[in-house]
Design a protein around this motif. Sequence first.
Motif, PDB file in Angstrom:
ATOM      1  N   GLY A  58       0.834  -1.190   0.000  1.00  0.00           N
ATOM      2  CA  GLY A  58       0.000   0.000   0.000  1.00  0.00           C
ATOM      3  C   GLY A  58       0.869   1.240   0.000  1.00  0.00           C
ATOM      4  N   ILE A  59       0.306   2.348  -0.489  1.00  0.00           N
ATOM      5  CA  ILE A  59       1.029   3.616  -0.568  1.00  0.00           C
ATOM      6  C   ILE A  59       0.352   4.631   0.346  1.00  0.00           C
ATOM      7  N   CYS A  60       1.136   5.209   1.251  1.00  0.00           N
ATOM      8  CA  CYS A  60       0.616   6.267   2.124  1.00  0.00           C
ATOM      9  C   CYS A  60       1.078   7.651   1.678  1.00  0.00           C
ATOM     10  N   GLY A  61       2.359   7.795   1.348  1.00  0.00           N
ATOM     11  CA  GLY A  61       2.893   9.104   0.991  1.00  0.00           C
ATOM     12  C   GLY A  61       3.501   9.112  -0.397  1.00  0.00           C
ATOM     13  N   LEU A  62       3.256  10.193  -1.142  1.00  0.00           N
ATOM     14  CA  LEU A  62       3.860  10.425  -2.456  1.00  0.00           C
ATOM     15  C   LEU A  62       4.468  11.818  -2.466  1.00  0.00           C
ATOM     16  N   GLN A  63       5.625  11.969  -3.110  1.00  0.00           N
ATOM     17  CA  GLN A  63       6.203  13.297  -3.292  1.00  0.00           C
ATOM     18  C   GLN A  63       6.849  13.399  -4.662  1.00  0.00           C
ATOM     19  N   VAL A  64       6.491  14.441  -5.402  1.00  0.00           N
ATOM     20  CA  VAL A  64       7.144  14.756  -6.664  1.00  0.00           C
ATOM     21  C   VAL A  64       8.424  15.521  -6.343  1.00  0.00           C
ATOM     22  N   ILE A  65       9.569  14.984  -6.760  1.00  0.00           N
ATOM     23  CA  ILE A  65      10.859  15.589  -6.432  1.00  0.00           C
ATOM     24  C   ILE A  65      11.291  16.580  -7.512  1.00  0.00           C
ATOM     25  N   ASN A  66      11.137  16.187  -8.771  1.00  0.00           N
ATOM     26  CA  ASN A  66      11.444  17.080  -9.891  1.00  0.00           C
ATOM     27  C   ASN A  66      10.641  16.617 -11.102  1.00  0.00           C
ATOM     28  N   MET A  79       9.746  10.776  -8.656  1.00  0.00           N
ATOM     29  CA  MET A  79       8.710  10.757  -7.631  1.00  0.00           C
ATOM     30  C   MET A  79       9.021   9.617  -6.675  1.00  0.00           C
ATOM     31  N   CYS A  80       8.796   9.846  -5.380  1.00  0.00           N
ATOM     32  CA  CYS A  80       9.047   8.827  -4.368  1.00  0.00           C
ATOM     33  C   CYS A  80       7.768   8.528  -3.598  1.00  0.00           C
ATOM     34  N   ALA A  81       7.711   7.320  -3.031  1.00  0.00           N
ATOM     35  CA  ALA A  81       6.522   6.888  -2.304  1.00  0.00           C
ATOM     36  C   ALA A  81       6.927   6.030  -1.117  1.00  0.00           C
ATOM     37  N   VAL A  82       6.099   6.056  -0.063  1.00  0.00           N
ATOM     38  CA  VAL A  82       6.298   5.179   1.090  1.00  0.00           C
ATOM     39  C   VAL A  82       4.961   4.575   1.508  1.00  0.00           C
ATOM     40  N   GLY A  83       5.026   3.476   2.207  1.00  0.00           N
ATOM     41  CA  GLY A  83       3.865   2.821   2.776  1.00  0.00           C
ATOM     42  C   GLY A  83       4.336   1.636   3.611  1.00  0.00           C
ATOM     43  N   PHE A 108       9.698   1.471   0.453  1.00  0.00           N
ATOM     44  CA  PHE A 108      10.050   2.722  -0.213  1.00  0.00           C
ATOM     45  C   PHE A 108      10.109   2.447  -1.702  1.00  0.00           C
ATOM     46  N   SER A 109       9.447   3.291  -2.495  1.00  0.00           N
ATOM     47  CA  SER A 109       9.406   3.105  -3.945  1.00  0.00           C
ATOM     48  C   SER A 109       9.726   4.423  -4.631  1.00  0.00           C
ATOM     49  N   LYS A 110      10.244   4.330  -5.859  1.00  0.00           N
ATOM     50  CA  LYS A 110      10.522   5.563  -6.593  1.00  0.00           C
ATOM     51  C   LYS A 110      10.562   5.294  -8.090  1.00  0.00           C
ATOM     52  N   THR A 111      10.315   6.353  -8.849  1.00  0.00           N
ATOM     53  CA  THR A 111      10.527   6.357 -10.286  1.00  0.00           C
ATOM     54  C   THR A 111      11.484   7.486 -10.614  1.00  0.00           C
TER      55      THR A 111
END
Length: 235
Positions: free
Chosen positions: A128-136, A140-144, A152-155
């Motif tokens: 599951g994903i709780c937090g998303l943040q666009v870095i540039n 984008m990074c995500a946590v859950g 921890f996930s990222k693209t």
Amino acid sequence: MLYSRILKLSLLVAYLTAQPGNWIELPNAPVVTRFNDIQFLNENQGWAVNGWGQIYSTPDGGNTWDLQFEQSQTHFRSVGFFDELNGWAGNVGYGEFGATDTMNLYETSDGGVSWVPFDNFTGPEPKGICGLQVINDTVMCAVGRVRGPAFFSKTINKGETWISYNFNQYVSVAGLIDLHFFNPDTGFIVGLTNVDHTQSRGIVLKTTDGGESWLPMIITSRMGEWAWKINFPSD
């Protein structure tokens, strides 16, 4: 990102005008008991998500809102857009807050008119994903997730591919809820040490290599705590 953080605090009830400290009510804001996240690309274009599987958008700074997507079995906890067309929304995942949807990430390439699930992660798939943040423009990074397990996930290519990491090697990390990155390499994540709230302490971790490794910065001394949000008003 400034508009995103300010409006997140308002819970869609008020809008920060040009005069500091002056707030006005948004009479046309959608009415639910709680919105989980909101992001504005600029002072006009924004999106908001909630636990009823709803995604709303506004083209005019919150004066009007359109319901773009609704899926009752989904509990959206976060939303992030790279630009006016390409965005992502995180679902807390099956078994949390009544959610029965097993797809934890959704994407749009048409500004939110349509949303499709994404589950092609490189590495262990997050629950599951709780937090998303666009870095540039491309990262984008995500946590859950709340009550675990921790991921921890990222693209790094605007969502074409996502890589995911679990926290099995970090015995003190039971779940992750929010994040704040200053750039693609350096950032913080926050969460909990035990899925049982009464036995948990809040935890903050830092990375300087884009999430490849993490250093615990603080574990709170009191029991019965989760670290829920993190933000820095400046770098």
